[in-house]
Write an enzyme that holds these catalytic residues in place. Structure first.
Site, PDB file in Angstrom:
ATOM      1  N   LEU A  37       1.752  10.730   8.048  1.00 28.15           N
ATOM      2  CA  LEU A  37       2.658  10.048   7.224  1.00 28.15           C
ATOM      3  C   LEU A  37       3.103   8.683   7.804  1.00 28.15           C
ATOM      4  O   LEU A  37       3.147   8.457   8.841  1.00 28.15           O
ATOM      5  CB  LEU A  37       4.002  10.759   6.844  1.00 28.15           C
ATOM      6  CG  LEU A  37       4.892  11.274   7.790  1.00 28.15           C
ATOM      7  CD1 LEU A  37       5.980  10.158   8.112  1.00 28.15           C
ATOM      8  CD2 LEU A  37       5.596  12.581   7.483  1.00 28.15           C
ATOM      9  N   HIS A  38       3.301   7.790   6.895  1.00 25.57           N
ATOM     10  CA  HIS A  38       3.714   6.097   7.477  1.00 25.57           C
ATOM     11  C   HIS A  38       4.486   5.805   6.406  1.00 25.57           C
ATOM     12  O   HIS A  38       4.190   5.807   5.116  1.00 25.57           O
ATOM     13  CB  HIS A  38       2.480   5.561   7.672  1.00 25.57           C
ATOM     14  CG  HIS A  38       1.339   5.445   6.680  1.00 25.57           C
ATOM     15  ND1 HIS A  38       0.696   6.692   6.447  1.00 25.57           N
ATOM     16  CD2 HIS A  38       0.894   4.732   5.775  1.00 25.57           C
ATOM     17  CE1 HIS A  38      -0.164   6.366   5.534  1.00 25.57           C
ATOM     18  NE2 HIS A  38       0.078   5.107   5.128  1.00 25.57           N
ATOM     19  N   THR A  39       5.748   4.960   6.744  1.00 20.38           N
ATOM     20  CA  THR A  39       6.474   4.033   5.885  1.00 20.38           C
ATOM     21  C   THR A  39       5.963   2.781   5.781  1.00 20.38           C
ATOM     22  O   THR A  39       5.979   2.088   6.890  1.00 20.38           O
ATOM     23  CB  THR A  39       7.949   4.206   6.420  1.00 20.38           C
ATOM     24  OG1 THR A  39       8.200   5.677   6.372  1.00 20.38           O
ATOM     25  CG2 THR A  39       8.774   3.273   5.514  1.00 20.38           C
TER      26      THR A  39
END
Ligand SMILES: [Zn+2]
Length: 180
Positions: free
Chosen positions: A123-125
């Site tokens: 996951l990555h924002t």
């Protein structure tokens, strides 16, 4: 007609000099390489790091990524969550100082290809600076060399901006700014 803004459709694309056959996870691989500037790693916290997007939707498009390899936000424990959120706060400060945008879009792609993301297991924002009346940067600047230079310039500005924040350590020009 209003332009639909969809940064979650952005694919994270490797630099062309990288071997496309390698199937490893880039978000695990890049911070482990210890060549931060070459790989656009601009700041490092204890549990997360900030990576510039090689094909930015807008100038200053970055991703804030936990080192932990998981695609499920609910896997993150309190310490990692707090570190990730604090690094987001610092990133907004650094982008304010470096680029002075009028606003931001920020968010996670969860659920992989169904959500339009290209990397679904780590996951990555995304944080995308916005300017009043901006349009997608990519159609305007489609020349790869220009984009690479723009990303290098952004790295420089953001590196300086993170370095000027309290509670950071500058190891070297080619190293990400370390968040203490
Ligand atoms: Zn990973």
């Amino acid at each position: 007609m209003e332009q639909v803004f969809a940064p979650w459709r952005m694919q994270w694309v490797e630099r062309p000099d990288k071997n496309p056959e390698v199937e490893e996870c880039v978000f695990c691989e890049l911070p482990a390489k210890d060549e931060d500037r070459a790989h656009n790693v601009v700041a490092r916290g204890e549990h997360s790091f900030v990576l510039l997007n090689n094909y930015p939707y807008n100038p200053g498009h970055v991703m804030i990524i936990p080192y932990e390899h998981t695609g499920d936000y609910r896997d993150l424990d309190d310490e990692v969550l707090l570190d990730h959120s604090r690094l987001k706060q610092r990133t907004f400060d650094a982008l304010d100082e470096a680029m002075g945008p009028d606003g931001y879009n920020a968010g996670l792609n969860l659920g992989g290809s169904a959500a339009g993301g290209s990397i679904d297991d780590h996951l990555h924002t995304h944080v995308v600076p916005r300017w009043s009346g901006d349009t997608n940067f990519m159609p305007v600047v489609s020349d790869t060399k220009v984009i690479v230079e723009a990303v290098e310039d952004t790295y420089e500005r953001l590196h300086d901006a993170f370095a000027s924040q309290a509670g950071t350590t500058v190891v070297g020009d080619d190293d990400a700014v370390r968040i203490d």
